[in-house]
Every structure is written in C-alpha cells, then in structure tokens.
Design a protein around this motif. Structure first.
Motif, short mmCIF file in Angstrom:
data_model
loop_
_atom_site.label_atom_id
_atom_site.label_comp_id
_atom_site.label_asym_id
_atom_site.label_seq_id
_atom_site.Cartn_x
_atom_site.Cartn_y
_atom_site.Cartn_z
N UNK A 523 17.62 17.07 0.69
CA UNK A 523 16.64 17.09 0.90
C UNK A 523 16.02 17.85 2.18
N UNK A 524 16.49 17.70 2.79
CA UNK A 524 16.84 17.94 4.20
C UNK A 524 16.77 19.87 4.27
N UNK A 525 17.74 19.78 4.00
CA UNK A 525 18.79 21.42 3.29
C UNK A 525 17.70 21.95 2.39
N UNK A 526 16.66 21.74 0.96
CA UNK A 526 16.68 21.91 0.88
C UNK A 526 14.76 22.75 1.53
N UNK A 527 14.49 21.83 1.60
CA UNK A 527 12.68 21.80 2.37
C UNK A 527 13.52 22.99 3.92
N UNK A 528 14.40 23.45 4.69
CA UNK A 528 15.41 23.51 5.36
C UNK A 528 15.06 25.02 5.17
N UNK A 529 15.76 25.28 3.83
CA UNK A 529 16.16 26.40 3.39
C UNK A 529 14.86 27.43 2.38
N UNK A 530 13.66 26.28 2.41
CA UNK A 530 12.70 26.96 1.36
C UNK A 530 11.48 27.78 1.73
N UNK A 531 11.85 28.62 1.11
CA UNK A 531 11.17 30.39 2.02
C UNK A 531 9.64 30.66 0.32
N UNK A 532 9.94 30.96 -1.03
CA UNK A 532 8.86 31.25 -1.56
C UNK A 532 7.86 30.35 -1.45
N UNK A 533 7.86 28.84 -1.62
CA UNK A 533 6.58 28.29 -1.33
C UNK A 533 6.09 28.44 -0.30
#
Length: 596
Positions: A523-533
């Motif tokens: 979850x941390x890596x997904x949030x850290x990586x998130x760009x479009x949203x």
C-alpha cells in the motif's frame, strides 16, 4: 431465555461483520460507484437525456481513432506480455525456494518501482542521443540515430515493461495450483514432453492465462503515463483525451462521456472474461467452485469435422517437430529457456540500471556515457527545498494511507474469509472493483466526488483518493494469508481457556505479521508511486515526488531526476528484499529425533 441469548449473540455477530465491511464498502460506493452514476447522468444532461455528446464523439475521427487505437495498443500489449511472460511463469514453478526468491526480487523491484521512473529510464534509453542509438552506432549497425522515442514502438516497450511482471505473477500464482502429476502420467502413457505440455499442462493453465490477459488488457486500455511521455500525437489514447477534456479544456460533459465509453468497454471485457474465468480469480486469490466452460467443447457422439481433423493433424506435426528439434542436443531446450529468462531480466532492469549510472554523472547535462563520477546530483536533490518538500510530502502521504489501508483492508479481509455472507461474491467483487477498472476512471470518479464535498485540493481528499486505490491491494495480500492460517491453533488456545482477545493478540496477529508487513509495504509503495489520481486531486498543495518529477520531465530531462529516481528505487529494493528475506535464508536442518 436460551433462545434470546442465541439471537443476541447472532445479532452481535452480524453487527461485527457489518462494522468490518462498512469502511471499505462505503469508501468504494461513495467515491467510485456514485460519482460514476453522476458522471453518466451529467453526460446526457440529466432528465433531458441529450446524447448529442456521444453522437459528436462517434462522428469525430479524432475520438474514434483514439478509442480504436487504445483497443489496438491494449490488445497488442496483452499478446506480447502473455507470450513472453508465460514461459517465465512456467519456469518459476520449477525453481527451488531460494532461486524463486531471487527471481521474485528481480521481477518485483521493477513491478513496484514508479511507472514514472521506469518511463523516464526508457526516455533516456530510446532518445535520439540515447543509450540504444549510441550502442547501435558504436556497433556499426546504423549510421544515423533511429527515431524510436515518440513512436508506437516506444509506447509498446513502456507498456510491456510495466505490465509484463503483473502477468507473470498472476500466471505463476495459478500455475502453482495445477496438478503436475497429470503431466507425468501423460508421459508415462507415451506422450513426449512437448505433447504432454500442449495437451495436458497448457489446457489446465488456460484460466491463469485468461486472468492475466484480461487484467493486462484493462490496465493498458486506460494507461496514461507511457503514451503521454513515450508516444507522439499519433499515439494518443482515450485516457489522454479524458485528462485533456477535464483539466485543460474544462469540457466536463465530454470528459464524462469519454469516461462512460471507457467504462462500457471495460465492463464488456470483464463480462466476456467472466464467462471463462470468475472475476475474483483475476488476482489469483479466490478458489471458485464455478466450473469453467473451457474444455467443454468436445463434439458429441465422437464425430469430428474435416476442419477439426486437419487441425489435429497440424497440431501433431507441430508437436513432433518441436520435440525432434529441441531434444537434440539435450541441453538445447534448457539453454534456450535460460537465455530467454536472461533477456527478460535485462529488459526489466535496463531502465533502472541506466538511472543509477546517470545519477553519478559529473556532467551538468544528461549525456551518456557519463564523463566522470560525481555526487553533485544527490547533493542537489537532498538540499533543494522543492525536492525535499516533495519527498517529505510523499512519505507523509504514503505512511498515512498505508496505515489506513491496512486497518480497513484487514477488517474487510476477516469478514470476507471468516463470515458467512449471503452476497459474499458481490461484496468481494465490489471490494476489488478499484483494481479491475482503468485508473483514469478512478481519478474521474474521485474528482467528481471531491468537488462536490469541497475536498478538491485538500490533504484529506488526497488521502481518501489514495486510500481508494491502496486498500484493495491489502485485501489481495491478506485474504490468501487468512485462508492459509490454521484455525486449529486458535481453537486449541480457546479450548485451553484463552479469551478471544488473547487468542487474537497471542496467536492470530503474530502468525499474520509477515502478511501485515507485506500489505503495508504494498500500500505504501502504491501511494508513493501514485501520479494520475494525485494529478486530479492535488490542487495547490505541496507537490508529491511523482508530481514534481512529472513536471520536470515534461520541461527538461534533468540529471537530478536520476538521483531522485535512484533514491526511490533503492527504497523499493530494500522493501522487496525485506519481504523475501526469510526465503533467501538457507533452510534449517530438522533435528533428528529418531535417535538413530
């Protein structure tokens, strides 16, 4: 009295299950389902039922071209990922535990590295003065640099690089449940290895292949970063048009109509796919009792058509030809497999390796090879206030979102695995819905809901947006872990007098600790990586690291980007190695208690 007590206990159990599911279910309904119903409603001007925007899209060659191009790119990417990824997934099932852990690290590091970083690496490699053109010129294969960046080829390379690890792990997860003894039995009965593979193993792997293909197709259909940075105007996809309509042209109704069209296409793909593979198996986490219609196509009465006989004859010739080609010499097939694996690993790690090399460049410009060694770009990254604030913002956001996602995901996972629910499959699909839809649709729904709630451009709105994406990932990790937990241990502790809270604290939570750590990291890596949203919801807040990198990449390729990217990749490597640490350790020898 006994009946009343039993009813009260049953009511308390239902209330507990509802409390476990409500946070995640409400999150998805409020910020995904309802906003999309609202978008569809607004796209036809409500009760006016004005479908003129859909007509305009249908009659405009730019929109129709973008939709058809999106389908073509998604289909081609899916075929490449499956054809290349299937042998790798099959090879992984035959590896020892330590070799599997090493290969998993190699595949997981690019998988969890930000899309933007990988795309930046490919921009460096595929540019006119990039690594690939320099290598080809030095080898004397070309006289003039090739134009690769800004073409469809670059888009395919970027999409395959991002999506192939996902396909490999989905196929591998399903292949591990295939009964390999049937292949051995076929060989004992006279089938050579190629025939046993094609006639026995491949049909059993078809659900895994279809699951991976469906997921890759849907994700690539709504992809935004790779076509925006690697492709040219002729490679514009539907997701780019949605973003342009809403953020640049401010034509919201047309953006909503494009989003609805993309949603309809996605639902059609999911409906067709569900006919062959239950949707809950997309992430290889649900053992469905539904029987796949695959394999039911035998003709009645044993009669075969001429076309079928021709097909069978051709198949036998292909099988025998492959077998006689690969069996002599005996080392040829294993060697080809290892060469293919090496090429895939090089392909996946190439952009990350280039980023590391360029981050130590002494040149004030982005050139390859670097003329000397220097730490100047790391110093600039760590001392520049803009980069530091972006890094801190991403860490703060990722930590909060991962912690909330772990709590909500854990509660929902316990309810989905251990409670008896009448609509369990529907709830399960609802919880996984954010993972089965293109990301641009999630961004659109969040934009609408945040605008109505007044949370657009606020930090709480950003947390909610990231939580919608990250919480289902924790469910994907925790549900298999909960199913694999031996409940006899918990029952034994209860039998010995331990109260429920003590069983949870002393037995359940310690046994699930590795899964909790893996879920939090994911979850941390997904949030850290998130760009479009973040691009839709950020407003005037402090930029996150992906947004800062996105802004800089679109202006100029600065070597500071390499230093920033290498720091993030290092964090990803440490996180991935931490999750595989136990598998890398040598197996402990079981003490001999026989006394012999």
């Amino acid at each position: 009295m006994k009946t009343s007590f039993r009813d009260w206990k049953l009511l308390r159990g239902h209330a507990m299950v509802a409390l476990q599911l409500i946070p995640l279910v409400i999150l998805i309904i409020a910020f995904l389902i309802l906003p999309f119903l609202s978008a569809a409603w607004q796209s036809v001007n409500g009760l006016a039922l004005d479908f003129s925007r859909y007509g305009a899209i249908w009659n405009d060659g730019i929109y129709v071209g973008a939709i058809l191009r999106s389908l073509q790119i998604a289909l081609t990417t899916t075929i490449i990922c499956i054809v290349v990824g299937f042998p790798i997934a099959y090879y992984m099932t035959a590896l020892s535990k330590r070799c599997l852990a090493l290969l998993s690290i190699v595949l997981l590091v690019p998988l969890f590295t930000a899309f933007l970083i990988r795309t930046y690496g490919w921009m460096v490699i595929l540019g006119r003065r990039g690594v690939l053109n320099i290598a080809l010129q030095n080898l004397g294969l070309i006289d003039q640099p090739l134009r690769i960046l800004g073409t469809s080829t670059a888009v395919y390379i970027g999409l395959v690089h991002v999506l192939m690890p996902i396909g490999i792990f989905i196929m591998y997860g399903s292949m591990t449940r295939v009964d390999r003894s049937l292949v051995t039995a076929a060989q004992i009965l006279g089938a050579h290895p190629v025939k046993a593979f094609i006639r026995v193993l491949l049909p059993m792997c078809r659900p895994a292949i279809l699951s991976a293909a469906m997921l890759i197709f849907i994700i690539s259909l709504g992809f935004y970063i790779a076509p925006a940075l690697l492709g040219g105007p002729a490679d514009t996809m539907i997701s780019q048009l949605v973003v342009t309509q809403i953020t640049t042209l401010l034509d919201f109704q047309s953006g909503y109509a494009l989003g609805v069209i993309l949603l309809i296409v996605t639902m059609l793909v999911l409906a067709i796919g569900n006919h062959f593979v239950p949707l809950e198996q997309l992430w290889a986490i649900e053992e469905s009792e539904q029987k796949s219609p695959l394999g039911k196509n035998r003709s009645k009465g044993g009669r075969t058509s001429p076309a079928s006989r021709v097909f069978k004859t051709a198949l036998i010739l292909i099988e025998d030809g492959l077998y006689f080609t690969l069996r002599r010499p005996a080392w040829l097939a294993p060697l080809l497999m290892k060469v293919a694996l090496g090429l895939v690993v090089m392909f996946l790690l190439a952009p990350l390796a280039i980023i590391y090399v360029l981050s130590f460049s002494s040149s004030p410009f982005l050139i390859f090879p670097p003329p000397g060694f220097s730490l100047q770009w790391y110093e600039k990254f760590l001392t520049d206030p803009d980069w530091r604030s972006a890094l801190f913002q991403s860490f703060k956001l990722g930590t909060i979102v991962a912690s909330l996602a772990l709590v909500t995901g854990t509660m929902a996972s316990f309810a989905l695995v251990r409670a008896k629910l009448p609509w369990k499959r529907v709830i399960f699909l609802l919880v996984l819905a954010p993972l089965m839809l293109p990301l641009i649709l999630l961004a659109l729904g969040l934009y609408l809901s945040m605008a109505k709630l007044g949370l657009l451009g606020s930090f709480p709105g950003l947390i909610i947006g990231h939580l919608l994406v990250c919480a289902p990932y924790t469910v994907v990790v925790l549900v298999p872990a909960l199913r694999g937990l031996d409940r006899n241990i918990e029952h034994a502790a209860s039998t010995l007098g331990a109260p429920p809270y003590l069983v949870v604290r002393k037995i359940t939570l310690p046994l699930l600790l590795p899964a909790f750590i893996a879920a939090w990291l994911m979850a941390f890596l997904q949030s850290f990586d998130e760009l479009l949203i973040t691009l839709f919801l950020l407003g005037r807040q402090t930029q996150t690291l992906p947004i800062k990198m996105w802004s800089d990449i679109r202006i100029q390729l600065d070597p500071t980007l390499s230093a920033a990217s290498s720091v993030i990749v290092t964090v990803v490597i440490l996180c991935v190695v931490a999750t595989q640490y136990r598998a890398l350790l040598p197996a402990r020898k079981t003490p001999d208690v026989s006394g012999a």
